[in-house]
Design a protein around this motif. Sequence first.
Motif, short mmCIF file in Angstrom:
data_model
loop_
_atom_site.label_atom_id
_atom_site.label_comp_id
_atom_site.label_asym_id
_atom_site.label_seq_id
_atom_site.Cartn_x
_atom_site.Cartn_y
_atom_site.Cartn_z
N THR A 1 0.84 -1.19 0.00
CA THR A 1 0.00 0.00 0.00
C THR A 1 0.88 1.24 0.00
O THR A 1 2.08 1.18 0.31
CB THR A 1 -0.92 0.03 1.24
N LEU A 2 0.24 2.37 -0.29
CA LEU A 2 0.93 3.65 -0.30
C LEU A 2 0.98 4.21 1.12
O LEU A 2 -0.05 4.24 1.82
CB LEU A 2 0.23 4.63 -1.25
N GLN A 3 2.17 4.65 1.54
CA GLN A 3 2.31 5.16 2.91
C GLN A 3 1.47 6.43 3.09
O GLN A 3 1.38 7.28 2.19
CB GLN A 3 3.78 5.45 3.22
N HIS A 4 0.86 6.53 4.25
CA HIS A 4 0.05 7.70 4.62
C HIS A 4 -1.15 7.87 3.68
O HIS A 4 -1.65 8.99 3.51
CB HIS A 4 0.87 8.98 4.65
N ALA A 5 -1.58 6.79 3.05
CA ALA A 5 -2.77 6.89 2.20
C ALA A 5 -4.02 6.97 3.07
O ALA A 5 -4.05 6.46 4.20
CB ALA A 5 -2.86 5.68 1.28
N GLY A 6 -5.05 7.62 2.54
CA GLY A 6 -6.28 7.75 3.29
C GLY A 6 -6.96 6.41 3.53
O GLY A 6 -6.68 5.41 2.87
N ARG A 7 -7.86 6.43 4.47
CA ARG A 7 -8.51 5.17 4.84
C ARG A 7 -9.32 4.59 3.70
O ARG A 7 -9.39 3.38 3.52
CB ARG A 7 -9.42 5.42 6.06
N PHE A 8 -9.95 5.46 2.95
CA PHE A 8 -10.82 5.00 1.86
C PHE A 8 -10.14 5.12 0.49
O PHE A 8 -10.79 4.96 -0.53
CB PHE A 8 -12.13 5.79 1.86
N SER A 9 -8.88 5.45 0.49
CA SER A 9 -8.17 5.56 -0.79
C SER A 9 -7.89 4.17 -1.36
O SER A 9 -7.79 3.18 -0.62
CB SER A 9 -6.86 6.32 -0.63
N ILE A 10 -7.80 4.10 -2.66
CA ILE A 10 -7.58 2.83 -3.37
C ILE A 10 -6.26 2.94 -4.11
O ILE A 10 -6.07 3.83 -4.94
CB ILE A 10 -8.73 2.55 -4.36
N ASN A 11 -5.35 2.03 -3.79
CA ASN A 11 -4.04 2.01 -4.44
C ASN A 11 -3.71 0.57 -4.80
O ASN A 11 -3.61 -0.29 -3.92
CB ASN A 11 -2.96 2.58 -3.53
N TRP A 12 -3.56 0.32 -6.08
CA TRP A 12 -3.27 -1.03 -6.57
C TRP A 12 -1.97 -0.95 -7.37
O TRP A 12 -1.86 -0.16 -8.32
CB TRP A 12 -4.44 -1.51 -7.44
N PHE A 13 -1.00 -1.77 -6.99
CA PHE A 13 0.30 -1.77 -7.65
C PHE A 13 0.46 -3.06 -8.46
O PHE A 13 0.27 -4.16 -7.92
CB PHE A 13 1.44 -1.64 -6.63
N ILE A 14 0.79 -2.89 -9.74
CA ILE A 14 0.98 -4.03 -10.65
C ILE A 14 2.39 -3.93 -11.22
O ILE A 14 2.74 -2.92 -11.84
CB ILE A 14 -0.06 -4.02 -11.79
N LEU A 15 3.18 -4.95 -11.01
CA LEU A 15 4.55 -4.96 -11.51
C LEU A 15 4.61 -5.80 -12.78
O LEU A 15 4.37 -7.01 -12.75
CB LEU A 15 5.51 -5.52 -10.45
N PHE A 16 4.92 -5.15 -13.89
CA PHE A 16 5.16 -5.83 -15.16
C PHE A 16 6.66 -5.90 -15.41
O PHE A 16 7.47 -5.34 -14.66
CB PHE A 16 4.46 -5.10 -16.31
N ASN A 17 7.02 -6.57 -16.50
CA ASN A 17 8.45 -6.70 -16.81
C ASN A 17 9.04 -5.42 -17.36
O ASN A 17 10.27 -5.34 -17.54
CB ASN A 17 8.67 -7.84 -17.81
N ASP A 18 8.21 -4.41 -17.65
CA ASP A 18 8.74 -3.16 -18.18
C ASP A 18 8.27 -1.93 -17.42
O ASP A 18 8.75 -0.82 -17.68
CB ASP A 18 8.36 -3.00 -19.66
N ALA A 19 7.32 -2.08 -16.49
CA ALA A 19 6.78 -0.90 -15.81
C ALA A 19 6.12 -1.32 -14.50
O ALA A 19 5.68 -2.47 -14.32
CB ALA A 19 5.76 -0.18 -16.70
N LEU A 20 6.09 -0.36 -13.59
CA LEU A 20 5.32 -0.49 -12.35
C LEU A 20 4.10 0.41 -12.50
O LEU A 20 4.23 1.61 -12.75
CB LEU A 20 6.16 -0.06 -11.15
N VAL A 21 2.92 -0.17 -12.35
CA VAL A 21 1.67 0.57 -12.55
C VAL A 21 1.04 0.84 -11.18
O VAL A 21 0.90 -0.07 -10.36
CB VAL A 21 0.70 -0.22 -13.45
N HIS A 22 0.67 2.09 -10.97
CA HIS A 22 -0.02 2.50 -9.75
C HIS A 22 -1.42 2.93 -10.15
O HIS A 22 -1.61 3.98 -10.77
CB HIS A 22 0.73 3.65 -9.08
N ALA A 23 -2.40 2.08 -9.85
CA ALA A 23 -3.78 2.35 -10.22
C ALA A 23 -4.51 2.91 -9.01
O ALA A 23 -4.42 2.38 -7.90
CB ALA A 23 -4.46 1.07 -10.71
#
Length: 1675
Positions: free
Chosen positions: A951-973
């Motif tokens: 998760t993202l540090q200090h993110a809000g309680r209701f915030s949505i953070n999804w991290f996807i690691l591909f072979n060429d990029a890190l995606v933060h949705a």
Amino acid sequence: MAGQDSSPKEEESPQERGILQVWMGYGISGIPEQLPGLGGKVVLQAALGTEHGVLLTEGGDVYSFGRFPWRPDCEASQWAVLTLEQALAGLQVVSVAAGSHHSGAVTEDGAVYMWGENSSCQCAVQGQSQVPTPTLVTISDPETSPPELTRTVQLACGEQHTLALSSRREVWAWGSGCQLGLVTTTFPVAKPQKLEHLAGRVVMQIACGAHHSLALVQRPWPHEKRQNSEKCHHCHQLLLTMMDKEDHVIISDSHYCPLGMVLSDSEHKHSSPNPNLQGSPSESLPHNHVMEARSTELPHLGQPEHFPNTADNTELAQRPGKAEEGDSPDSPSSPLEPSGAVNKVRPRSSQYPDEEAVKEYLRKLSDISQLDSSLKSAHLVCPQPLPASEDTYPASPSSAAPSTFNTLVVSCASVVGERVAATYEALSLRKVVNYYYPSPSTVVTCTSSPASGGMHHKETREELMRMEESMPDKKSFSLQDIREQGSEGMCRRLSLPGLLSQVSPRLLRKARRARISSVSLTPTPGGEADAYLPSLQTELWSWGRGKEGQLGHGDVLPRLQPLCIKSLSSKEVVQVAAGAYHSLALTARSQVYSWGRNTYGQLGHAESPTVMPRLAKIPEGVRVWDVAAGQEHSLFLADGEFFQPNVYYSGQQVLQEAGNTDRGHTYTQQPVLHSVCSKLGYINSLFAGGRMCLALADRNIMGYIASLHELASSERRFHCKLSDVKNQILKPLLGLDNLASTLGPTSSQLLQDTASKFSKLCYLIGQHCVTLNMFLHSSKDVKTLAMMEHSNIFLDTFKEYSSSVGNFVVVGGFQALAKPTVEIFNRNLHTLQQLSELTDESVPAADLLHTLFYIPIRHLHDYARVLLKLATCFEVVSKEYHKLQEVSCRCEALGLYLKKKQKEAEYTYNFWKTFPGKMTAFLTRHVSSVSDSLRKPERRLICESSNRGLTLQHAGRFSINWFILFNDALVHAQFSTHHIFPLVTLWVEPHFDENSSPNALKITTAEDQFILTAASPQEKTKWLRAINQAVDQALSGAPDILASGPGSVTRAEPPISRTATYTFYKEPRLKEATYEGRWLAGKPHGKGMLRWPDGRTYSGDFKNGLEDGYGEYIIPSKALKKNDHYQGHWKEGKMHGHGIYKYATGEVYEGCFQDNMRHGHGLLRSGKLTSSCPSMFIGQWAQDKKMGYGVFDDITRGEKYMGMWLDDVRHGNGVVVTQFGLYYEGAFSNNKMVGYGILLSEDDTSFEGEFSDDWILNGKGILTMLNGDYFEGTFSGEWGAGIKVAGTYFKPNLYECDREKARMLKLGKLAVHPDEKWKAVFDECWSQLGCESPGQGDVPRAWDNIAVCLTTSRRQHKDSPDFRSRSHAQTLESLEIIPQIDGPITLDKYETIRKYLIKACDTPLHPLGNLLETLVAVYRMTYVGVGANRRLLQQAVNEIKSYLTRIFQLVRFLFPDLPDGGSLIPVAHSRKEGGSAERDFPDHGSKVITSCGLLLPVLLPRLYPPLFTLYALDNEREEDIYWECVLRLNKQPDLSLLGFLGVQQKFWPVFVSIQGEKKKVQSFTKEVCYDSAIENLQQISTTFTPADKLNVIQQTFEEITQEVLTMLQEDFLWSMDDLFPVFLYVVLRARIRNLGSEVHLIEDLMDPSVQHGEQGIMFTTLKACYYQIQHEKLT
């Protein structure tokens, strides 16, 4: 051999390889046996004739056996035992060949030896019917000058002819018969001649039958064989063919000329041994003639009368040597009808009939197309479409000739709804008509029409009838290949009316559908593998007699010249063999095609006709890899059980009864297994000839031979598998019309890429199969294995293929391809299951396809296993073992790596398959858009945080953070957006902070930095390792496969400094700019290039994300359509330091910058000489404006300003000179002459007073005339345009003697002081040394800065040719060494400093050298051109003196121990090596240190030209007087001049030495006295510094003294009264043109320390001589 009894029991032989066995027939009578007398000889190659054979053994010896009727010592009926050919001993033979009754051998150096029957000159020996011993055959190329001997690599022999293949891949022929293929009518041919028809082609192999020849030729590249013309040059048919296939039209440009090289009537007379062939119906017709004759035979065809020229029996022939030559319409020609009558020929001026005839012709043809099927046997005579190549599907119409293609399409479309309309003419009807109905000169008759009048044999006619009956639905004709494939038979040729009647709007709409673009299933030639492996793109050419159909052209006609067998062009033929009257072709797919005589089943099938290539009926699953052909039989070597080869026999059985061998009447229906041959060992080659069969075998020692055969067999099986997939799966799929719309554009493109990579792999494996076959035929040295030498080619091809399949898997390609696959196989997936090696019938089509396309990857493990098995056959310490093990390990590692990549692709596909559900759980909007933007074929999923593991540090309680690691990029949705961070510009490290979680990770990207928190330490370690590994692989591209092997060290984290490309999207200054270059911890750092969308480009050094260092910047100017261009130094993102800025307006600034502005010293060139206001400014700048001292040269006005500037205008004291001689010095204000000033004209008229504007007098002043008179008062007006004067006129000089007292103006007092000039130049040098102000800084730091400056400049200018020529590496290296000057200065230390300064000032890369170069530039800029004004002399001299003072200050800063100017250095402290210091410094007491003595030798030579020019201008009047006197006095002889000058007679030379000869001085002698002193004094003009000039004067005095001592023979002392006249004589005779300038230069710049010394007195003497000459009076 015929008379010998042999036991069926196999004899044990101690041989390991090259074991030879001979037999006849098959079954009981065909038991192999060893050849008597062979012993333990290792046989490398064999060749068999009708009744004899030739063997090549190890060591290059050649043996013969059989019957030798050409030898006088052998009876024709006697069977000779093994006989050594003594004539070939020691020649190192490398290959042998045998014809029916003659033999040949090729040596290592390419020489050919022939012997045997020579009745047709087949041994290339003139005048002998028999050649008993091997005789050298000379093959020389007459096209070279002088003729060069041709090196032969292969030999082939027939019954009456011989062919040789040269190292240049050219074919040479000699002997007799049409099988030579030569352009000749004279037989026999005794001298080898080149086969011109195959010139330019790469011939790979040759073979000879009894009376025919074969050549395997590498197929030319498409661009090599493409013809520009729309018609064939030979048959005059259009190069396009057109077919309808179901409901679409295929237009192909794969035309091949059907005519070939057929024997004409005259040629048959010479070449055909059968008199019945001399009246062949092959006749030559003029190209522009129309044949009207019709055949009266073949009534069974039921041919209608109105069908023209279809029963014609006449066939075109192309005469040798006239292939491109057309006969004229009036040329006499009487082609024979079958009955022998002369055809009626009607000449025409056009090859097209008139329009009415065309319409009538089309109407009749349209009617014909509606006839009953009873007319099917009467075929339309037209060019048959070529079989579509099995490697390209479908044919791309875009490659056809555009004009004909457009004509066809438009013609088809224009007649929808009407049959034949008036639009035919507008749509180029003639081309369309000629396409379908060629002019009669190109009509070729059907092969169904046998020759009439007894011109053909009966069996030929019967055979042709059988052929016609066997193919009632196929169009064929005598010279065209016949299509035998059932699938190809579905395509039929449409006549024009039939085609037009079938064109419908529905068909046209379907033609507009999106179809998958053409995919070549054969790799483009010229790849890396083609350079090392044999090509599979081959053609088979044949020529000679074709009575038995052995030529394979679909007829029984002979060919005088080679003709391609078109039906085999796409079969990848790799080997050919020729029997007596039949031919065999082996393909890369291990199939055998055969054609020709089949009386005894030697073709391996019982099908008819036999005049075209057909597949031999080898048992299913048997892969043939070697063939041989005898007189009535064929041999096939194929893979057997346990990889041991089997021999199959096809042909006549040979019976042996009562010791006599005879031909039997039994024969094979298809190839049968010769089971007895399996006992011979591992057979590697087969040979056949006459009735004999021969095999060479090896024994399996330590499993080596078995492993080699296993490798080759598995490779052949693998290639057949790939070929089946390509032909049965890929080709049908790519041929679907709606495939592109079904798959979509992305999947369609990926399928094409996968198919292309698959075909490339299949082609490579096919090449490898051929290489392995050749390897087994040869010495079998493991070091020559292709897998050993070129393993990278194989591994890279497998990697490329695996990558393309993985990309197709990721986008769900196999799932989308399942439906079209099921439709193609009509829901019967048995073929797909069989190819996929799956037995479960419930497996869906998508999984079958997935399994099928990943099967090739498994083959890598087979490579590894077999290569490792081969390695065990060698010693562990051998090179072979290590190389085999290395390649085996690489194959195994690649197989594991590709398996891992397969799993990654499947994992990624499953992720995208479930992505909408996961996305909905996290995001509520934009699911489809996020999926589309992220889903790329080459992108692979590594891990993702849907389980809340990150998760993202200090993110809000209701915030949505999804991290996807591909072979060429890190995606933060996030909720409604997503951010993509490329891995190449991503840095990750554990984050330790008191306020953060212990499981935190710090992510640094190009524009962001954030902290992530993992759910647990294990989750943190997992993500840290995953990200680091992904970044490392993204940086290195494809990782090294072996790096992951055992014992290797895996890098813990990727490098912090790296090279990457990134496009900025947030930072305003860099928004949408793309950076490519080096990075450090998230910032551009190092070399790189930055490109903005508006065209701006920066290329150079970066530091902490900003431009810093040396760089190049380009700014486009849209208004001027040119670019601003800056090249120079930067600091913290701004131009800072020295640089060159070229403006789009044409201006160029070269100088210093600060904060993107011109600041410091700089040169600005404005405009060009052809523009309206060109100008040049060099001087000081501040904040982008001229500020301080500068020189402005207005080239257009011819004025030069040297003075002070303020805010871009002249302000303060300054000097102006013009090209008209005007001189002004005084005050300026706001760019104008305002205030007090002095103005002088060219004639020395001067004004001293007030000015109000440029050249405008306004106020009080004094105007002085040339004669000394002057006005004093008030002046107003412009100089040169009339001046108003109110004042007093003075004329003070009444007497000439008082003229010197006239008032003299002292110039320079209103000019800028020399020390105020070019302060910015010196400040820049001090700054480079690290000093804020002159003399204020740290000396060690200054030396460090010098070293850094030298190193940096060397890197920047290492490729500059100017730099290489001006400064050498050794000089720069010596400058990087700091001179150690400690303690009191001695002469040695002084000399070290002097040498260092010389080197430093010689290169512009050193700060002192750069300073000196700049000073030289500004000095020349000031005093050259308009600045060359005599009134500027004193300012120029003072400026040099100022340079010396300020440079000396810099030198003393670098060398603090160096004393002030005027200090003395004792000589005694440094005298070494015999008093060398005394030689260097004549003053034995001490050496005085001055700025002049140290620096003037370095500075003055560079400034000498402009300075001396000023001296010459200033002393011009004096010099003229002086020169006039010199010329007059030099007219006198020596003695007269000496007497005139008052030289005492004792100093008059009596004798002089001229060229070593002593001569007496006569009264008329001229210019011989004191000649050495005169020559010495003349050297004063070649020196630059005052010190050098004084040394010349001193040497002149010494020369005078030496000569006087020689005359007087005693010591004496000079007095000035004695010396002066002699020196005056030397000065006069020296004729120094500008002696006054030399004198004044020495006087102004000489070292003050020598003014009162010996050299000072000598200089005073020279100066006195100069003035004396001016005032000398001749009486």
